[in-house]
Design a protein around this motif. Structure first.
Motif, PDB file in Angstrom:
ATOM      1  N   SER A  70     125.516 -18.774 102.057  1.00  0.00           N
ATOM      2  CA  SER A  70     125.854 -20.186 101.952  1.00  0.00           C
ATOM      3  C   SER A  70     124.567 -20.976 101.754  1.00  0.00           C
ATOM      4  O   SER A  70     123.536 -20.643 102.330  1.00  0.00           O
ATOM      5  CB  SER A  70     126.550 -20.669 103.221  1.00  0.00           C
ATOM      6  OG  SER A  70     126.740 -22.068 103.170  1.00  0.00           O
ATOM      7  N   THR A  71     124.663 -22.017 100.944  1.00  0.00           N
ATOM      8  CA  THR A  71     123.497 -22.881 100.750  1.00  0.00           C
ATOM      9  C   THR A  71     123.527 -24.083 101.698  1.00  0.00           C
ATOM     10  O   THR A  71     122.614 -24.895 101.666  1.00  0.00           O
ATOM     11  CB  THR A  71     123.417 -23.386  99.297  1.00  0.00           C
ATOM     12  OG1 THR A  71     124.613 -24.107  98.990  1.00  0.00           O
ATOM     13  CG2 THR A  71     123.233 -22.228  98.329  1.00  0.00           C
ATOM     14  N   ILE A  72     124.550 -24.153 102.537  1.00  0.00           N
ATOM     15  CA  ILE A  72     124.626 -25.263 103.501  1.00  0.00           C
ATOM     16  C   ILE A  72     123.426 -25.188 104.445  1.00  0.00           C
ATOM     17  O   ILE A  72     123.172 -24.169 105.063  1.00  0.00           O
ATOM     18  CB  ILE A  72     125.942 -25.218 104.296  1.00  0.00           C
ATOM     19  CG1 ILE A  72     127.121 -25.464 103.354  1.00  0.00           C
ATOM     20  CG2 ILE A  72     125.930 -26.252 105.430  1.00  0.00           C
ATOM     21  CD1 ILE A  72     128.464 -25.256 103.983  1.00  0.00           C
ATOM     22  N   GLY A  73     122.689 -26.250 104.500  1.00  0.00           N
ATOM     23  CA  GLY A  73     121.521 -26.321 105.375  1.00  0.00           C
ATOM     24  C   GLY A  73     120.220 -25.880 104.719  1.00  0.00           C
ATOM     25  O   GLY A  73     119.160 -26.025 105.318  1.00  0.00           O
ATOM     26  N   ALA A  74     120.283 -25.356 103.488  1.00  0.00           N
ATOM     27  CA  ALA A  74     119.066 -24.857 102.836  1.00  0.00           C
ATOM     28  C   ALA A  74     118.047 -25.973 102.596  1.00  0.00           C
ATOM     29  O   ALA A  74     116.847 -25.772 102.783  1.00  0.00           O
ATOM     30  CB  ALA A  74     119.410 -24.157 101.527  1.00  0.00           C
ATOM     31  N   GLY A  75     118.504 -27.139 102.193  1.00  0.00           N
ATOM     32  CA  GLY A  75     117.581 -28.256 101.976  1.00  0.00           C
ATOM     33  C   GLY A  75     116.917 -28.705 103.261  1.00  0.00           C
ATOM     34  O   GLY A  75     115.716 -28.976 103.295  1.00  0.00           O
ATOM     35  N   ALA A 106     115.463 -17.701 103.751  1.00  0.00           N
ATOM     36  CA  ALA A 106     115.944 -17.006 104.949  1.00  0.00           C
ATOM     37  C   ALA A 106     117.300 -17.542 105.377  1.00  0.00           C
ATOM     38  O   ALA A 106     118.183 -16.783 105.786  1.00  0.00           O
ATOM     39  CB  ALA A 106     114.923 -17.141 106.085  1.00  0.00           C
ATOM     40  N   SER A 107     117.496 -18.856 105.249  1.00  0.00           N
ATOM     41  CA  SER A 107     118.770 -19.441 105.686  1.00  0.00           C
ATOM     42  C   SER A 107     119.923 -19.056 104.771  1.00  0.00           C
ATOM     43  O   SER A 107     121.021 -18.798 105.247  1.00  0.00           O
ATOM     44  CB  SER A 107     118.656 -20.963 105.814  1.00  0.00           C
ATOM     45  OG  SER A 107     118.680 -21.598 104.564  1.00  0.00           O
ATOM     46  N   VAL A 108     119.700 -18.988 103.462  1.00  0.00           N
ATOM     47  CA  VAL A 108     120.796 -18.647 102.544  1.00  0.00           C
ATOM     48  C   VAL A 108     121.033 -17.146 102.449  1.00  0.00           C
ATOM     49  O   VAL A 108     122.034 -16.709 101.894  1.00  0.00           O
ATOM     50  CB  VAL A 108     120.603 -19.245 101.129  1.00  0.00           C
ATOM     51  CG1 VAL A 108     120.488 -20.750 101.191  1.00  0.00           C
ATOM     52  CG2 VAL A 108     119.433 -18.630 100.405  1.00  0.00           C
ATOM     53  N   ASN A 109     120.126 -16.368 102.986  1.00  0.00           N
ATOM     54  CA  ASN A 109     120.270 -14.920 102.969  1.00  0.00           C
ATOM     55  C   ASN A 109     120.645 -14.350 104.324  1.00  0.00           C
ATOM     56  O   ASN A 109     120.523 -13.150 104.561  1.00  0.00           O
ATOM     57  CB  ASN A 109     118.985 -14.273 102.446  1.00  0.00           C
ATOM     58  CG  ASN A 109     118.856 -14.487 100.962  1.00  0.00           C
ATOM     59  OD1 ASN A 109     119.565 -13.864 100.189  1.00  0.00           O
ATOM     60  ND2 ASN A 109     118.003 -15.409 100.558  1.00  0.00           N
ATOM     61  N   SER A 110     121.101 -15.203 105.198  1.00  0.00           N
ATOM     62  CA  SER A 110     121.568 -14.779 106.511  1.00  0.00           C
ATOM     63  C   SER A 110     123.056 -15.105 106.628  1.00  0.00           C
ATOM     64  O   SER A 110     123.454 -16.229 106.298  1.00  0.00           O
ATOM     65  CB  SER A 110     120.802 -15.525 107.609  1.00  0.00           C
ATOM     66  OG  SER A 110     121.454 -15.338 108.853  1.00  0.00           O
ATOM     67  N   PRO A 111     123.861 -14.178 107.089  1.00  0.00           N
ATOM     68  CA  PRO A 111     125.277 -14.492 107.272  1.00  0.00           C
ATOM     69  C   PRO A 111     125.494 -15.593 108.312  1.00  0.00           C
ATOM     70  O   PRO A 111     126.553 -16.216 108.348  1.00  0.00           O
ATOM     71  CB  PRO A 111     125.900 -13.166 107.718  1.00  0.00           C
ATOM     72  CG  PRO A 111     124.771 -12.327 108.185  1.00  0.00           C
ATOM     73  CD  PRO A 111     123.542 -12.806 107.465  1.00  0.00           C
ATOM     74  N   ASP A 112     124.492 -15.844 109.138  1.00  0.00           N
ATOM     75  CA  ASP A 112     124.582 -16.896 110.155  1.00  0.00           C
ATOM     76  C   ASP A 112     123.937 -18.205 109.702  1.00  0.00           C
ATOM     77  O   ASP A 112     123.755 -19.119 110.511  1.00  0.00           O
ATOM     78  CB  ASP A 112     123.925 -16.425 111.458  1.00  0.00           C
ATOM     79  CG  ASP A 112     124.664 -15.257 112.069  1.00  0.00           C
ATOM     80  OD1 ASP A 112     125.909 -15.230 111.985  1.00  0.00           O
ATOM     81  OD2 ASP A 112     123.997 -14.362 112.622  1.00  0.00           O
TER      82      ASP A 112
END
Length: 132
Positions: A70-75, A106-112
């Motif tokens: 998910s890209t939610i939170g990536a920015g 790291a955030s978009v490549n983590s299931p969490d």
């Protein structure tokens, strides 16, 4: 539509992080007196300026071709990483943007998502970006 009314205000922020579409929608004259850090993101990475009024942007590529959850939170992750690297660790702006890109990766490549960001994962992605 006025994407950044803050640029017309007397007190201006030290840092603005926006996406390329937002950046493109702002009238060029509004950037003339902005002397802070500007980060304009896109799907491939970002451009950063130390002083938009006086200098050219530095392009910083992000991690590409990775499985994404998910890209939610990536920015927000990029902004947090850049802030930590620039003003806590003392990295120059381009290196801080690379670190921010590593945190976003790291955030978009983590299931969490952002909850799954670990120092080890960030350092792995940061090491990859430093090779470029």
């Amino acid at each position: 539509h006025d994407a950044l009314p803050i640029l017309k205000a007397a007190a201006r922020p030290d840092v603005i992080k926006i996406n390329e579409a937002e950046y493109g929608s702002v009238e060029a004259a509004l950037w003339e007196d902005f002397s802070g850090v500007l980060v304009a993101t896109d799907a491939r990475g970002c451009r950063v300026w130390e002083d938009r009024a006086r200098g050219a942007a530095t392009r910083v590529e992000g991690i590409q071709a990775r499985a994404r959850y998910s890209t939610i939170g990536a920015g927000d992750a990029l902004h947090a990483g850049l802030t930590l690297a620039r003003w806590v660790r003392g990295y120059d702006l381009a290196e801080a943007a690379r670190f921010g890109q590593a945190v976003a990766a790291a955030s978009v490549n983590s299931p969490d998502g952002t909850r799954g960001v670990t120092a080890a994962l960030v350092e792995r992605f940061f090491g990859e970006l430093k090779k470029w």
